[in-house]
Design an enzyme around this catalytic site. Structure first.
Site, mmCIF file in Angstrom:
data_model
loop_
_atom_site.group_PDB
_atom_site.id
_atom_site.type_symbol
_atom_site.label_atom_id
_atom_site.label_comp_id
_atom_site.label_asym_id
_atom_site.label_seq_id
_atom_site.Cartn_x
_atom_site.Cartn_y
_atom_site.Cartn_z
ATOM 1 N N ILE B 11 45.493 57.521 -7.427
ATOM 2 C CA ILE B 11 46.019 56.681 -6.240
ATOM 3 C C ILE B 11 46.345 57.478 -5.084
ATOM 4 O O ILE B 11 46.221 58.821 -5.058
ATOM 5 C CB ILE B 11 47.465 56.030 -7.061
ATOM 6 N N CYS B 12 46.980 56.762 -4.184
ATOM 7 C CA CYS B 12 47.518 57.381 -2.802
ATOM 8 C C CYS B 12 48.245 58.697 -2.951
ATOM 9 O O CYS B 12 49.084 58.523 -4.111
ATOM 10 C CB CYS B 12 48.103 56.434 -1.983
ATOM 11 N N PRO B 13 48.218 59.739 -2.422
ATOM 12 C CA PRO B 13 47.154 59.803 -1.362
ATOM 13 C C PRO B 13 45.899 60.403 -1.806
ATOM 14 O O PRO B 13 45.161 60.850 -0.644
ATOM 15 C CB PRO B 13 48.065 60.654 -0.386
ATOM 16 N N TYR B 14 45.409 60.599 -3.041
ATOM 17 C CA TYR B 14 44.439 61.461 -3.500
ATOM 18 C C TYR B 14 43.200 60.891 -3.004
ATOM 19 O O TYR B 14 42.257 61.874 -2.512
ATOM 20 C CB TYR B 14 44.509 61.817 -4.836
ATOM 21 N N HIS B 39 41.207 51.881 -5.711
ATOM 22 C CA HIS B 39 42.415 51.739 -5.162
ATOM 23 C C HIS B 39 42.568 51.063 -3.769
ATOM 24 O O HIS B 39 41.961 51.795 -2.774
ATOM 25 C CB HIS B 39 42.808 53.244 -5.221
#
Lengths: 421, 74
Positions: B11-14, B39
């Site tokens: 999930i964000c920010p990955y 995502h």
């Protein structure tokens, strides 16, 4: 062919074609079934207490809007630094502007004469003190570590993210921990902290003007910052059918509402309206006070209780709540409604999927982030929704200070996550 | 030459951060990176960073709630 007969163009045939094609789409069935369950819960809630039904609808709308527009407060606070991208922050600012106007009218009716020094009872005007600075900072840090704030975690739970379920557990634990230090914070700073309400100084009109001006200025500051950091990619366009036939047009509308993500500005604005409706009904939006009731009741059942929490009875907003043994409250319907509204949105869009991060350390990160958020929300009284999204429209100075320190925490968080594996 | 990066489950920010890492590591001979994500918010973050790093962006829906973000060096 069709020019000769004309029959194939008849609206009824088109209609049946439409039905026939959509019968093949399982997402519509899943979504429709989930909506029927929501209606049943509404009838049950409404029979219990009308307000429970109302807050079920408010929660469902909030969850659906947030899921559809992918409005994310953690990203709003984080991506300004990490990405130089203000997509979510702009949506939040628009929502705040709309809510501020609505709140202002409601508060002006509740407190017609600001010279008397009284406060609108349900507005989120919290004491401003050291606990605000501390709680907001670790909240901002925790939400970046976890990858979502409290409401963000609730809506992603509805999309099937296992990490968000872990965060949610962490938040409950953090709120529980905060209840054991509450009295210390209360004696140290909360008791003597002022509740600074702008209309006391500037009147209703002046306070609203200052708040709107600040929000509009910030909006332009975000655009300036985005430009400086190299611009932002245009929003990903919806994948639509050619707009030639009636059938395609109907399909396209369905796709734009239920499948493709909405503009975040629309989402923010709609969440602002939902917040006004929530205040009209009883009180502005807020989730962590109710969640603290769950974790404190759970602790109580296991014989772990912080005892009496000083000063909480007279405080509004998302203050820690030991509960009184009742199970169903209107706020329970609000919190569960946000989860379920997001779940409905995810089903229609085909976005519900159990998602487990491949890297298991992410789950630890989500849990620790959750605990920090819970402790921060318990101490500073509120989360991104209760302290901030409901606080700024309440024309409270505390909410602005909360936002500044949450930003500082989020900045530290971005430094840390960039160094994590 | 094209390379693939699978960030499903992240999930964000990955998704964005790992894409940036991969784009920076892309060898001179490779001019395309295909990122697979489930995502949706990453469909806003990945293109913004990729454009700033000099890549063209194309997004294709593989199936419901799964996308291929195709980044091609300009």
């Amino acid at each position: 062919m069709q020019a000769q007969s004309g029959i194939t163009e008849s609206p009824s045939k088109r209609f049946w074609e439409l039905i026939a094609t959509n019968i093949g789409d399982p997402n519509i069935y899943k979504g429709a079934f989930a909506v029927m369950v929501a209606v049943a819960v509404y009838i049950f809630a409404n029979t219990n207490e009308i307000r429970m039904g109302t807050y079920w609808l408010i929660g469902l709308s909030a969850g659906f809007i947030i899921q559809r527009s992918r409005l994310c407060f953690a990203s709003g606070f984080r991506d300004i630094f990490l990405l130089g991208h203000g997509r979510n922050l702009k949506g939040i600012l628009v929502g705040l502007m709309i809510a501020a106007v609505g709140f202002s009218f409601l508060m002006a009716r509740q407190v017609p004469n600001t010279a008397l020094g009284t406060y609108p009872q349900m507005a989120h005007i919290m004491p401003l003190g050291w606990h605000t600075l501390f709680g907001a900072t670790i909240f901002g840090f925790g939400m970046v570590l976890a990858g979502g704030c409290v409401t963000g975690s609730i809506y992603r739970m509805g999309e099937g993210y296992i990490g968000s379920w872990v965060s949610f557990g962490g938040i409950l634990l953090g709120l529980f921990t905060a209840s054991f230090t509450w009295n210390w914070w209360y004696e140290f700073t909360i008791r003597d902290s002022p509740r600074v309400w702008l209309p006391h100084t500037f009147g209703h009109g002046g306070a609203l003007f200052i708040t709107l001006a600040a929000l509009i200025l910030l909006y332009f500051a975000v655009i300036w910052w985005e430009t400086r950091r190299g611009g932002v990619a245009p929003a990903h366009a919806a994948q639509l059918l050619p707009d030639t036939t009636f059938y395609n047009k109907v399909q396209n509308i369905f796709r734009q509402v239920f499948v493709h993500g909405w503009s975040v500005l629309l989402g923010g604005a709609m969440l602002g309206v939902v917040n006004i409706l929530s205040f009209v009904s009883t009180r502005p939006l807020g989730v962590t006070g109710e969640m603290s009731r769950w974790s404190l009741s759970l602790g109580n059942a296991m014989g772990l209780t912080p005892g009496e929490l000083l000063g909480t009875r007279s405080m509004a907003g998302c203050v820690l709540d030991t509960g009184d043994g009742t199970f169903l409250t209107f706020l329970l319907f609000l919190v569960v409604g946000i989860f379920y509204g997001s779940f409905i949105g995810a089903l229609f869009a085909g976005e519900f999927k159990i998602r487990i991060p491949k890297q298991k350390s992410r789950l630890v990160q989500a849990g620790i982030g959750g605990i920090l958020m819970g402790y921060g929300a318990g101490t500073a009284v509120g989360c991104t929704i209760g302290a901030f999204f409901s606080g700024i429209p309440s024309l409270s100075v505390t909410a602005w200070v909360w936002a500044v320190f949450a930003l500082i925490g989020a900045w530290v968080g971005t430094q840390v996550i960039q160094r994590l594996p | 030459m094209s390379k693939e990066l699978d960030v499903r489950g992240e999930i964000c920010p990955y998704p964005m951060m790992r894409t940036v890492q991969a784009l920076k590591k892309l060898a001179k001979t490779e001019n395309q990176l295909v990122v697979i994500t489930d995502h949706a918010p990453a469909l806003d973050t990945i293109p913004t960073q990729a454009i700033r790093l000099g890549f063209d962006v194309k997004i294709e829906e593989v199936k419901s709630s799964e996308w291929q973000v195709i980044l091609t060096r300009k």
